[in-house]
Design a protein around this motif. Sequence first.
Motif, PDB file in Angstrom:
ATOM      1  N   ALA A   1     -48.205  35.620 -21.574  1.00  0.00           N
ATOM      2  CA  ALA A   1     -46.900  35.762 -20.903  1.00  0.00           C
ATOM      3  C   ALA A   1     -45.856  34.892 -21.613  1.00  0.00           C
ATOM      4  CB  ALA A   1     -47.017  35.365 -19.435  1.00  0.00           C
ATOM      5  N   GLY A   2     -46.298  33.700 -22.034  1.00  0.00           N
ATOM      6  CA  GLY A   2     -45.413  32.805 -22.784  1.00  0.00           C
ATOM      7  C   GLY A   2     -45.005  33.426 -24.117  1.00  0.00           C
ATOM      8  N   ALA A   3     -45.965  34.094 -24.767  1.00  0.00           N
ATOM      9  CA  ALA A   3     -45.684  34.744 -26.055  1.00  0.00           C
ATOM     10  C   ALA A   3     -44.635  35.849 -25.873  1.00  0.00           C
ATOM     11  CB  ALA A   3     -46.971  35.316 -26.643  1.00  0.00           C
ATOM     12  N   LEU A   4     -44.770  36.605 -24.782  1.00  0.00           N
ATOM     13  CA  LEU A   4     -43.787  37.669 -24.507  1.00  0.00           C
ATOM     14  C   LEU A   4     -42.408  37.066 -24.263  1.00  0.00           C
ATOM     15  CD1 LEU A   4     -45.848  40.013 -22.126  1.00  0.00           C
ATOM     16  CD2 LEU A   4     -45.393  40.325 -24.554  1.00  0.00           C
TER      17      LEU A   4
ATOM     18  N   VAL B   1     -45.180  25.088 -31.551  1.00  0.00           N
ATOM     19  CA  VAL B   1     -44.091  26.009 -31.910  1.00  0.00           C
ATOM     20  C   VAL B   1     -43.321  26.471 -30.679  1.00  0.00           C
ATOM     21  CG1 VAL B   1     -43.537  28.221 -32.988  1.00  0.00           C
ATOM     22  CG2 VAL B   1     -45.307  26.768 -33.962  1.00  0.00           C
ATOM     23  N   PHE B   2     -44.058  26.690 -29.592  1.00  0.00           N
ATOM     24  CA  PHE B   2     -43.442  27.240 -28.380  1.00  0.00           C
ATOM     25  C   PHE B   2     -42.298  26.364 -27.873  1.00  0.00           C
ATOM     26  CE2 PHE B   2     -43.260  27.958 -23.756  1.00  0.00           C
ATOM     27  CZ  PHE B   2     -43.116  29.331 -23.719  1.00  0.00           C
ATOM     28  N   MET B   3     -42.465  25.050 -27.996  1.00  0.00           N
ATOM     29  CA  MET B   3     -41.461  24.134 -27.441  1.00  0.00           C
ATOM     30  C   MET B   3     -40.493  23.627 -28.510  1.00  0.00           C
ATOM     31  SD  MET B   3     -42.116  24.100 -24.254  1.00  0.00           S
ATOM     32  CE  MET B   3     -41.030  22.796 -23.692  1.00  0.00           C
TER      33      MET B   3
ATOM     34  N   TYR C   1     -45.694  27.674 -11.134  1.00  0.00           N
ATOM     35  CA  TYR C   1     -46.333  28.317 -12.292  1.00  0.00           C
ATOM     36  C   TYR C   1     -45.336  29.167 -13.083  1.00  0.00           C
ATOM     37  CZ  TYR C   1     -51.017  27.126 -10.502  1.00  0.00           C
ATOM     38  OH  TYR C   1     -52.146  26.465 -10.064  1.00  0.00           O
ATOM     39  N   SER C   2     -44.392  29.800 -12.372  1.00  0.00           N
ATOM     40  CA  SER C   2     -43.497  30.699 -13.103  1.00  0.00           C
ATOM     41  C   SER C   2     -42.391  29.942 -13.829  1.00  0.00           C
ATOM     42  CB  SER C   2     -42.895  31.743 -12.160  1.00  0.00           C
ATOM     43  OG  SER C   2     -42.089  31.111 -11.199  1.00  0.00           O
ATOM     44  N   GLU C   3     -42.027  28.758 -13.342  1.00  0.00           N
ATOM     45  CA  GLU C   3     -40.916  28.044 -13.967  1.00  0.00           C
ATOM     46  C   GLU C   3     -41.349  27.065 -15.059  1.00  0.00           C
ATOM     47  OE1 GLU C   3     -37.980  28.951 -13.739  1.00  0.00           O
ATOM     48  OE2 GLU C   3     -38.293  30.346 -12.100  1.00  0.00           O
ATOM     49  N   ALA C   4     -42.599  26.614 -14.996  1.00  0.00           N
ATOM     50  CA  ALA C   4     -43.071  25.664 -16.024  1.00  0.00           C
ATOM     51  C   ALA C   4     -43.213  26.388 -17.360  1.00  0.00           C
ATOM     52  CB  ALA C   4     -44.412  25.091 -15.592  1.00  0.00           C
ATOM     53  N   PRO C   5     -43.076  25.658 -18.476  1.00  0.00           N
ATOM     54  CA  PRO C   5     -43.367  26.290 -19.779  1.00  0.00           C
ATOM     55  C   PRO C   5     -44.817  26.807 -19.799  1.00  0.00           C
ATOM     56  CG  PRO C   5     -42.357  24.123 -20.058  1.00  0.00           C
ATOM     57  CD  PRO C   5     -42.668  24.255 -18.607  1.00  0.00           C
TER      58      PRO C   5
END
Lengths: 113, 521
Positions: free
Chosen positions: B371-374, B112-114, B246-250
Amino acid sequence: MLGLLETGSGFWSAIIWIVVVLVIGSIVIYIRNKGEDSYKKNTEQDKPFISGNPEKSKEESHLGASHIYWGFTEALKGYYNPLVKMHTGNINDYSGWIIVITVIILIMVGVSG
Amino acid sequence: MNLSNHIPILIVAIPLLAAFLVPLIGRINKKATGTLTTLALSVSLILTITLAVKILTVGPQAYVFGATSPSLTLPSGLKFPIRIMFQIDAMGIFMGLITAVVSFVGAVYSLVFMKQHSGLDKYYSLLLLLTVGMFGMEFTGDMFNFFVFLEIASIASVALISFRGIDLGEPAEAGFKYMVVSSISALMVLFAVGIFYGQYDILNFAAIASVIKYSQLDKIALGLLIPVLAMKAGAVPMHMWTPDAYSEAPAPITMMLVATSQASLYALFRVVFSLYNISLNALTVGWIIIIFGLLSMFIGVTMAIIQKDIKRLMAYHAVSQTGYMFLGVGVGLAVLANPVALNQYGITAMEGGIFHIMNHAMYKGLLFLTAGALFFRTGTKNLDKMGGLAHSMKYTTIFFIIGAAAIAGLPPFNGFASKLLIYESVYKFNPLLSIIAMVVSILTLASFVKVFHSAFLGPKLPQFKEVKEVPRSMVFAMAVLSCIIIFFGLFPDLIVKNLVHPAVMSLIEQLQYTGTVLGGM
């Protein structure tokens, strides 16, 4: 016993820890529930006291991340300034660090025998 | 044909095959790409668990590709010993389990995320190749083969880091930086491989280990391998690529990048323990690794505290937590030549360090997913712009609390168990190191209190009034990691006894490693 981790100096058991926390927590809740005699509900005692200033709206009072630990970072400026400067974001510097550390380790390994 | 004998290759071959199938399937049905990836990785996960049971009950497994014997001769008289081996012992399968779990969870989360992104066939294909690279690095018993898998993982990582969009500057820049540092590390690894091959005419880890002389050339090879593998693991002061990447990757890819870094860390441990072992100056190399640990722990956490981008903050914590692994295993290495100290606290320190690898993969993976969910719901990674999200994202909040408590080493979560092993054993080696490790844990807690307060606490902000919990598949992925964290926290003895201790002993006992392979040769 299941859940008992030997650490070499003693042991750790999360199960025992949880039981202890539950017992202590129950005692704390019991004491709290006994209440405070002088408390009166729906009086001025319920309102926050911010140095006598009027209370801000809830939305305005949320403290952003930049404000948290401001004092900590301000006090450690001498440590943080060079450290942050070191993180240039420049790939040349990243590569430079790898080369420098490689040379240091080559010398250490070579000299140590 | 008994398929169970071929599990080692199936674990790698299934995602590899799926990686090439996914773009073809994507031509017919775009939605099927994610499903196929998840299916392939779930099969890999089941096979990895099966292999783990076999290795932990029967012993290390060697799987040979190519010539059946190293002295195979063609009818023309030409010696044709072209063969590579997978050599999977308790340490290898320990890492394999991490890769299998993390890649499966990453695929489920990505469903779903992508969803909103284009080019998903390429995304899933790269995700599978990254998994193949990690498995290969952990299973191979051949130095050149290790280099190949390192490259597969690196190239897939570069593409995945910059996947969020060519039009966005930051992901492309982060990918480029990772490409440069990976190329440097690959060159140095290749140079070291060349040194071994030039000297000994062999590339097999165990075969080299059995004849290694610790000559000047061997020292140069060691001096090249230690820094580049430490750099790929994110050791300070060569860590600067980690916050960028780490911060820029999905988010699911960030979780997998953490596991990839740990695969490099594993390779470093494999080199110093299985390849060189007591032939090297264990005290010097041990202290080199300990210093990497100290710098990573302290600089990582202090840099994390001042971050406002939630993923950059977590990335610095990943650096800091890697420091604990360096510290624990470094102490074990420093006393490797001293049997009394090794038995008194060296083995326990290594158990702490190795256990922390698995714990870190789980809780840091979970934190990156939260963090991805946020980001998925708010569209920002800036903590200054967040607030009050616990009102609308209750599950994510609970998962964040579990992950944050685990990384800070709060009981009863898994991070506490591995850190306790490290504190107590390292204290016997040098009390100051242990005290620094505890201070770092306190700062870690302080840092995650800041994140919790900034993102989750406070009143519901007007701009996030429409925000709701993330879809079920993302909740499921986070729940899987949370359950593992809780289970490992409640029953750490089960994991240490059955997985971690055998892994540590397989590193320490070099003869066991070489014996299995040379016996199978």
